[in-house]
Scaffold this active site. Structure first.
Site, mmCIF file in Angstrom:
data_model
loop_
_atom_site.group_PDB
_atom_site.id
_atom_site.type_symbol
_atom_site.label_atom_id
_atom_site.label_comp_id
_atom_site.label_asym_id
_atom_site.label_seq_id
_atom_site.Cartn_x
_atom_site.Cartn_y
_atom_site.Cartn_z
ATOM 1 C CD GLU A 15 -2.547 -1.091 2.677
ATOM 2 O OE1 GLU A 15 -3.796 -1.836 2.675
ATOM 3 O OE2 GLU A 15 -1.970 -0.686 3.735
ATOM 4 C CG ASP A 202 -12.034 -6.521 -0.743
ATOM 5 O OD1 ASP A 202 -13.145 -6.455 0.183
ATOM 6 O OD2 ASP A 202 -11.030 -5.950 -0.284
HETATM 7 N N1 SAH Z 1 -4.590 -11.430 2.145
HETATM 8 C C1 SAH Z 1 -3.896 -10.282 2.405
HETATM 9 C C2 SAH Z 1 -4.066 -9.820 3.721
HETATM 10 C C3 SAH Z 1 -4.100 -8.423 3.746
HETATM 11 S S1 SAH Z 1 -5.296 -8.017 5.360
HETATM 12 C C4 SAH Z 1 -2.272 -10.374 1.882
HETATM 13 O O1 SAH Z 1 -2.064 -11.508 1.609
HETATM 14 O O2 SAH Z 1 -1.710 -9.606 1.987
HETATM 15 C C5 SAH Z 1 -6.252 -6.949 4.537
HETATM 16 C C6 SAH Z 1 -5.619 -5.487 4.654
HETATM 17 O O3 SAH Z 1 -6.329 -4.464 3.845
HETATM 18 C C7 SAH Z 1 -5.914 -4.742 6.090
HETATM 19 O O4 SAH Z 1 -4.912 -3.988 6.372
HETATM 20 C C8 SAH Z 1 -7.113 -4.008 5.964
HETATM 21 O O5 SAH Z 1 -7.066 -2.751 6.610
HETATM 22 C C9 SAH Z 1 -7.563 -3.798 4.456
HETATM 23 N N2 SAH Z 1 -8.628 -4.409 3.627
HETATM 24 C C10 SAH Z 1 -8.998 -4.616 2.385
HETATM 25 N N3 SAH Z 1 -10.087 -5.047 2.283
HETATM 26 C C11 SAH Z 1 -10.735 -5.238 3.381
HETATM 27 C C12 SAH Z 1 -11.964 -6.011 3.771
HETATM 28 N N4 SAH Z 1 -12.952 -6.572 2.699
HETATM 29 N N5 SAH Z 1 -12.125 -6.179 5.260
HETATM 30 C C13 SAH Z 1 -11.145 -5.677 5.925
HETATM 31 N N6 SAH Z 1 -9.965 -5.237 5.587
HETATM 32 C C14 SAH Z 1 -9.831 -4.955 4.481
#
Ligand code: SAH
Length: 251
Positions: A15, A202
Site C-alpha cells: 500500500e 474488494d
Molecule cells: N490476504 C492479504 C492480507 C491483507 S489483510 C495479503 O495476503 O496481503 C487486509 C488489509 O487490507 C488490512 O490492512 C485491511 O485494513 C485492508 N482491507 C482491504 N479489504 C478489506 C476487507 N474487505 N475487510 C477488512 N480489511 C480489508
C-alpha cells in the site's frame, strides 16, 4: 491551527510503495527502538514535514503487520516521536456494491469511525466496544479532492461473519477495514485530528471471495490511494483552516 507535521499511518508495504515513490520519502532507520518492526520514512511537502509509519513484517509469520494492535503501536510511536498535528490513516478497504462502491474508489472517513467486532453486551461496554470516534468535518477536503465519504468500520478479520454484517449495518458503515478505529482511539487520547483515506480493493457484498479481489486489485487500489493521499497532503500542508468546522476530534 496550522498543520506543520503530518503523520501517515499505513499497514502494508504494498500500500505504501507508490506513496513513498511519489513523495520521494527517505527511510529514517533509527527513529524507533530497533526491536520494533515498524518502518519510518520522512520527507517534506511545501513547509510541512511528512512522516510515514508502515507496520513492517511480523518476525514469526513474515507477513505485513495488519490489524489493530500494530496500528495502535504505530500511532503511539508516530505521535510520541514526531508530535504531528494531523494524522492520516491511509490504506485499502472493502466496499459495498449496494452502497455504490467500485474497485479503486477512494473514501474519506466521515461522521465517525467505529468497530464492528467488539461485541460486549454488558451495560456501558457495548458502546465502548463500538467506539464511535468522531472525525473532523471533512466536507471541504472531500469536495476539493473528489473523495467519496462514509463511516469507516474496523474489525480484525478480512472476512465478514453474519454478526459483523449486522453491526456494520447498524454502524452505517460503508468502508470495512482493519485499522482505523484503533488509530482513532489513540488520536482521541492525544486530541490530534485523524483523517482516514481508504481505497477499495474488494466489494464485500458480491460473490467474489474477498481475498481474491483483494490480491487482484491491491496494486491498482494502492496507486489510486497514492494519488489522493498526495493530494490530501498538499491540501493540508501549511493549511490554517483545514476543516469546515474548527473542531478537531471531539468524541
Ligand atoms: N490476504 C492479504 C492480507 C491483507 S489483510 C495479503 O495476503 O496481503 C487486509 C488489509 O487490507 C488490512 O490492512 C485491511 O485494513 C485492508 N482491507 C482491504 N479489504 C478489506 C476487507 N474487505 N475487510 C477488512 N480489511 C480489508
Amino acid at each position: 491551527m496550522k498543520i506543520s507535521t503530518i503523520a501517515v499511518i499505513m499497514a502494508m508495504a504494498d500500500e505504501a510503495k507508490p506513496f513513498i515513490e511519489a513523495l520521494g520519502l527517505k527511510p529514517a532507520v533509527s527513529a524507533f527502538d530497533s526491536r520494533l518492526p515498524m518502518e519510518v520514512y520522512t520527507g517534506a511537502v511545501e513547509k510541512a514535514e511528512v512522516v510515514l509509519v508502515v507496520g513492517g513484517k511480523d518476525r514469526r509469520f513474515g507477513v505485513d503487520n495488519v490489524g489493530t494492535q500494530p496500528a495502535t503501536l504505530s500511532t503511539y510511536l508516530a505521535i510520541d516521536t514526531f508530535k504531528p498535528d494531523l494524522l492520516i490513516n491511509a490504506g485499502t478497504a472493502g466496499g459495498f456494491k449496494s452502497k455504490g462502491a467500485d474497485i479503486g474508489d477512494v473514501y474519506i472517513g466521515s461522521d465517525s469511525i467505529r468497530f464492528h467486532d467488539r461485541r460486549i453486551p454488558i451495560p456501558g461496554f457495548a458502546a465502548y466496544g463500538i467506539g464511535s470516534y468522531r472525525t473532523p468535518d471533512v466536507d471541504d477536503v472531500a469536495t476539493a479532492l473528489g473523495l467519496k465519504k462514509g463511516v469507516v468500520s474496523t474489525g480484525n478479520s478480512l472476512d465478514m461473519l453474519p454478526e459483523d454484517r449486522l453491526v456494520i449495518q447498524a454502524n452505517q458503515g460503508v468502508v470495512k477495514e482493519m485499522e482505523a478505529a484503533a488509530i482513532a482511539w489513540v488520536a482521541d487520547l492525544y486530541q490530534i485530528p485523524l483523517i482516514a483515506l481508504k481505497s477499495i480493493t474488494d466489494l464485500v457484498d458480491t460473490d467474489t471471495p474477498t481475498q481474491d479481489d483483494f490480491l487482484k486489485n491491491l496494486n491498482l487500489a494502492s496507486e489510486k490511494l497514492q494519488e489522493k493521499l498526495t493530494a490530501a497532503i498538499y491540501y493540508f500542508a501549511g493549511n490554517e483552516r483545514p476543516f469546515a468546522d474548527d473542531t478537531s476530534l471531539a468524541s
